[in-house]
Write a protein that holds these residues in place. Structure first.
Motif, PDB file in Angstrom:
ATOM      1  N   GLU A  20      35.680  44.076  39.563  1.00 58.54           N
ATOM      2  CA  GLU A  20      36.694  44.870  38.985  1.00 58.54           C
ATOM      3  C   GLU A  20      36.210  45.509  37.892  1.00 58.54           C
ATOM      4  O   GLU A  20      35.487  45.004  37.002  1.00 58.54           O
ATOM      5  CB  GLU A  20      37.941  44.102  39.017  1.00 58.54           C
ATOM      6  CG  GLU A  20      38.539  43.507  40.100  1.00 58.54           C
ATOM      7  CD  GLU A  20      38.790  44.382  41.262  1.00 58.54           C
ATOM      8  OE1 GLU A  20      39.163  45.690  40.766  1.00 58.54           O
ATOM      9  OE2 GLU A  20      38.989  44.375  42.513  1.00 58.54           O
ATOM     10  N   LEU A  21      36.735  46.624  37.623  1.00 60.22           N
ATOM     11  CA  LEU A  21      36.373  47.283  36.404  1.00 60.22           C
ATOM     12  C   LEU A  21      36.597  46.631  34.989  1.00 60.22           C
ATOM     13  O   LEU A  21      35.879  46.431  34.047  1.00 60.22           O
ATOM     14  CB  LEU A  21      37.223  48.650  36.243  1.00 60.22           C
ATOM     15  CG  LEU A  21      37.056  49.641  37.257  1.00 60.22           C
ATOM     16  CD1 LEU A  21      37.732  51.036  36.942  1.00 60.22           C
ATOM     17  CD2 LEU A  21      35.513  50.111  37.342  1.00 60.22           C
ATOM     18  N   ASP A  22      37.918  45.650  35.150  1.00 63.03           N
ATOM     19  CA  ASP A  22      38.000  44.880  33.921  1.00 63.03           C
ATOM     20  C   ASP A  22      36.859  43.755  33.775  1.00 63.03           C
ATOM     21  O   ASP A  22      36.678  43.009  32.615  1.00 63.03           O
ATOM     22  CB  ASP A  22      39.145  44.271  33.975  1.00 63.03           C
ATOM     23  CG  ASP A  22      39.637  43.587  35.206  1.00 63.03           C
ATOM     24  OD1 ASP A  22      39.995  44.242  36.091  1.00 63.03           O
ATOM     25  OD2 ASP A  22      39.600  42.172  35.109  1.00 63.03           O
ATOM     26  N   GLU A  23      36.262  43.457  34.861  1.00 63.13           N
ATOM     27  CA  GLU A  23      35.012  42.398  34.835  1.00 63.13           C
ATOM     28  C   GLU A  23      33.922  43.105  34.192  1.00 63.13           C
ATOM     29  O   GLU A  23      32.870  42.151  34.063  1.00 63.13           O
ATOM     30  CB  GLU A  23      34.994  41.840  36.201  1.00 63.13           C
ATOM     31  CG  GLU A  23      36.166  41.020  36.604  1.00 63.13           C
ATOM     32  CD  GLU A  23      36.187  40.667  38.013  1.00 63.13           C
ATOM     33  OE1 GLU A  23      36.666  39.343  38.337  1.00 63.13           O
ATOM     34  OE2 GLU A  23      35.326  41.053  38.807  1.00 63.13           O
ATOM     35  N   GLN A  24      33.797  44.151  34.402  1.00 68.20           N
ATOM     36  CA  GLN A  24      32.576  45.059  33.837  1.00 68.20           C
ATOM     37  C   GLN A  24      32.704  45.567  32.523  1.00 68.20           C
ATOM     38  O   GLN A  24      31.458  46.294  32.002  1.00 68.20           O
ATOM     39  CB  GLN A  24      32.278  46.360  34.890  1.00 68.20           C
ATOM     40  CG  GLN A  24      32.196  45.948  36.351  1.00 68.20           C
ATOM     41  CD  GLN A  24      31.689  47.045  37.041  1.00 68.20           C
ATOM     42  OE1 GLN A  24      30.882  47.923  36.703  1.00 68.20           O
ATOM     43  NE2 GLN A  24      32.330  47.252  38.223  1.00 68.20           N
ATOM     44  N   ALA A  57      30.397  53.502  43.328  1.00 65.20           N
ATOM     45  CA  ALA A  57      30.628  52.363  44.646  1.00 65.20           C
ATOM     46  C   ALA A  57      31.939  51.892  44.443  1.00 65.20           C
ATOM     47  O   ALA A  57      32.628  51.559  45.575  1.00 65.20           O
ATOM     48  CB  ALA A  57      29.574  51.427  44.911  1.00 65.20           C
ATOM     49  N   ASN A  58      32.581  51.240  43.585  1.00 61.97           N
ATOM     50  CA  ASN A  58      33.775  50.558  43.542  1.00 61.97           C
ATOM     51  C   ASN A  58      34.786  51.472  43.847  1.00 61.97           C
ATOM     52  O   ASN A  58      35.726  51.121  44.495  1.00 61.97           O
ATOM     53  CB  ASN A  58      33.803  50.051  41.859  1.00 61.97           C
ATOM     54  CG  ASN A  58      34.979  49.426  41.657  1.00 61.97           C
ATOM     55  OD1 ASN A  58      36.295  49.973  41.741  1.00 61.97           O
ATOM     56  ND2 ASN A  58      35.039  48.136  41.106  1.00 61.97           N
ATOM     57  N   ARG A  99      33.381  47.822  49.510  1.00 57.71           N
ATOM     58  CA  ARG A  99      32.645  48.373  48.419  1.00 57.71           C
ATOM     59  C   ARG A  99      31.151  48.294  48.851  1.00 57.71           C
ATOM     60  O   ARG A  99      30.220  49.225  48.693  1.00 57.71           O
ATOM     61  CB  ARG A  99      32.940  47.539  47.015  1.00 57.71           C
ATOM     62  CG  ARG A  99      34.120  47.742  46.465  1.00 57.71           C
ATOM     63  CD  ARG A  99      34.677  46.929  45.463  1.00 57.71           C
ATOM     64  NE  ARG A  99      35.926  47.592  44.800  1.00 57.71           N
ATOM     65  CZ  ARG A  99      36.567  46.731  43.931  1.00 57.71           C
ATOM     66  NH1 ARG A  99      36.375  45.722  43.757  1.00 57.71           N
ATOM     67  NH2 ARG A  99      37.939  47.265  43.655  1.00 57.71           N
ATOM     68  N   LEU A 100      30.863  47.335  49.750  1.00 57.65           N
ATOM     69  CA  LEU A 100      29.460  47.189  49.976  1.00 57.65           C
ATOM     70  C   LEU A 100      29.338  48.287  51.276  1.00 57.65           C
ATOM     71  O   LEU A 100      28.139  48.560  51.214  1.00 57.65           O
ATOM     72  CB  LEU A 100      29.329  45.753  50.921  1.00 57.65           C
ATOM     73  CG  LEU A 100      29.444  44.588  49.819  1.00 57.65           C
ATOM     74  CD1 LEU A 100      29.133  43.238  50.364  1.00 57.65           C
ATOM     75  CD2 LEU A 100      28.211  44.469  48.473  1.00 57.65           C
ATOM     76  N   VAL A 101      30.119  48.598  51.966  1.00 55.14           N
ATOM     77  CA  VAL A 101      30.048  49.717  53.010  1.00 55.14           C
ATOM     78  C   VAL A 101      29.720  50.872  52.429  1.00 55.14           C
ATOM     79  O   VAL A 101      28.905  51.763  52.526  1.00 55.14           O
ATOM     80  CB  VAL A 101      31.411  49.872  53.799  1.00 55.14           C
ATOM     81  CG1 VAL A 101      31.445  51.223  54.623  1.00 55.14           C
ATOM     82  CG2 VAL A 101      31.428  48.657  54.748  1.00 55.14           C
TER      83      VAL A 101
END
Length: 518
Positions: free
Chosen positions: A210-214, A383-384, A426-428
């Motif tokens: 998630e964005l907050d984890e990045q 990608a997210n 997201r992997l797709v």
């Protein structure tokens, strides 16, 4: 707006078979982490905007002249600010409508489904994930809700074209740079995939975060961006001052044939400048993901943060464009970092100490490698966003089937693992461009096609969303259904008088891009 939980307490208690008191504690513990601050929002916005495209800004200045390119850039920045906030406002109106309907009747909201509503069901209870939709909506949900299925289809096609080509380009930039360093012309077949594998090891885990984890890695990459741009701007200024005789004989000339004054305007370069500026401030499709982790007391500052982000990038573009184009003149390359290969900032290598020359070459190497480093940051963000939109656009039945395969079971209950479903999509989004970069080499035509899609994603869709959602809100206000016509993001930019000019601009931009395409 709600800062809320992924599920309502009542529905969680039904699904998990626990008491509402215990579920409330679980919900509260699932709140977005407090380290996602307005500063984090600023850095992430900068990272979304400042992609490798910023390296084409000096070339645009060299082709169109300082005055014309500056006016185009400032105008596009202003319109981007409007459309970014229109997306945020439309999302707030969606939340308000769903909240009003939920308060009126918890059953009526079931008829307002989007791709993220009612994905999961258990044997005894059907539940509608109202808070998840209100907080985890994507732009495609807004388009579907306010504009209908036709625009939903157009938006999905445009977004996929825009973002898949962007991901493919990022993969090629990194793998091409790393391959040039590691591989020789006679490399074995298995060695050719080494850059793709190395790139995948880094970006695939980041794409599933998630964005907050990045926040940490993205803040660091933002600082790397600032450093690279500072070196390019400072290096160009130093070279202008220190170089006794500029080796660029075309200094002061603009245009493809060097027939214009670089300090004024050269209309032969209008198309290049316009198309470059058009996508230099594009991040409208990422707005829901950027504001989602914020706490309720922070959302009032979103317009100021987005405005500051756009002003920051505009300042960088103007400084980089004018200084680099002033020094390199008509010799400015389409990707200006290539001009800095073995660049000594206007100094003579024979007249400076060896360690100084070494430091200068190290600084120029940072600039040359900037695109490769930049992709490590931007690829996961794109990608997210694309993965979240694919999830939102996927038919409910298929999502439910995939979710069933990804559920985690224990002895007491079936636990909903929404994160796994999101990561699947997201992997797709991330894997096909990595694989495609092994074969695809010519992106020029594809990027132009993606540019056509970008006009709809960045300007047409947000303008239509603002028009429809604002008028719909006024109608419900007049009917007494809603108590207020404002949102946390409302301001002078909310007026409908701006929608017409933005749509005119969008169609003009479409004509310019199509003219370049054909």
């Amino acid at each position: 707006p709600r800062t809320g939980s992924t599920l309502t307490t009542h529905h969680l208690s039904n699904l998990l078979g626990g008491s509402e008191e215990n579920v409330t504690k679980d919900v509260e513990s699932a709140q977005p982490p407090h380290h996602y601050t307005l500063r984090a929002l600023y850095f992430l916005s900068i990272n979304y905007i400042l992609g490798v495209g910023c390296l084409g800004i000096p070339y645009a200045f060299a082709q169109a002249g300082f005055m014309l390119c500056s006016v185009i850039l400032v105008g596009v920045t202003f319109l981007s600010y409007l459309t970014v906030l229109w997306v945020a406002e439309s999302g707030a109106r969606l939340e308000q409508e769903l909240s009003t309907k939920e308060a009126k009747s918890s059953n009526e909201i079931a008829n307002e489904k989007s791709g993220l509503i009612s994905i999961f069901k258990n044997k005894e209870h059907d539940y509608i994930n109202e808070n998840s939709v209100a907080r985890r909506y994507e732009v495609i949900d807004l388009v579907s809700y306010f504009l209908g299925p036709m625009h939903r289809g157009i938006y999905q096609i445009a977004l996929m074209a825009l973002m898949y080509v962007a991901l493919l380009a990022y993969a090629q930039v990194f793998c091409g740079s790393l391959g040039a360093l590691l591989l020789s012309p006679g490399s074995a077949t298995w060695e050719i995939i080494v850059p793709q594998v190395a790139f995948a090891i880094v970006v695939l885990p980041l794409s599933c975060m998630e964005l907050d984890e990045q926040v940490g890695i993205q803040s660091l990459m933002a600082l790397v961006r600032f450093l690279a741009i500072f070196i390019m701007v400072g290096g160009s200024i130093a070279a202008l001052v220190l170089t006794e005789e500029n080796p660029n004989s075309s200094l002061g000339l603009a245009g493809e044939n060097g027939d214009c004054n670089i300090y004024t305007a050269c209309f032969s370069g209008f198309g290049v400048a316009f198309s470059t500026a058009l996508f230099s401030q594009l991040f409208q499709h990422s707005v829901p993901g950027l504001i989602r982790p914020l706490q309720s007391h922070q959302v009032l500052h979103v317009p100021k943060v987005f405005g500051t982000s756009l002003l920051t990038t505009s300042f960088f573009y103007l400084m980089l464009g004018t200084t680099a184009a002033a020094y390199f003149g008509n010799n400015t390359k389409s990707s200006v970092n290539l001009n800095f290969a073995n660049f000594l900032f206007g100094l003579d290598e024979n007249k400076i100490p060896g360690f100084v020359a070494f430091l200068l070459k190290m600084a120029s190497s940072v600039v040359v490698m900037f695109p490769a480093l930049d992709t490590l940051s931007v690829f996961p963000l794109v990608a997210n966003t694309l993965g979240s939109n694919l999830l939102a656009s996927c038919p409910t039945g298929l999502n439910r089937l995939i979710a069933t395969m990804l559920l985690v079971k224990d002895e007491n209950a079936v636990l909903l693992d929404e994160r796994r479903l999101i990561n699947f999509w997201r992997l797709v989004a991330a894997i096909p461009p990595l694989v495609g970069s092994l074969w695809s080499t010519d992106l020029s035509f594809s990027i132009l096609m993606a540019s056509v899609a970008g006009v709809y994603v960045a300007f047409i869709a947000p303008a239509l969303l603002q028009w429809v959602s604002y008028r719909r809100q006024l109608q419900t206000l007049n009917e007494g259904v809603m108590a207020s016509a404002t949102t946390p993001y409302s301001g002078w930019h909310s007026q409908l008088c701006f929608v017409g000019p933005v749509l005119v601009f969008a169609f003009f931009a479409l004509i310019i891009v199509l003219e370049k395409l054909f």
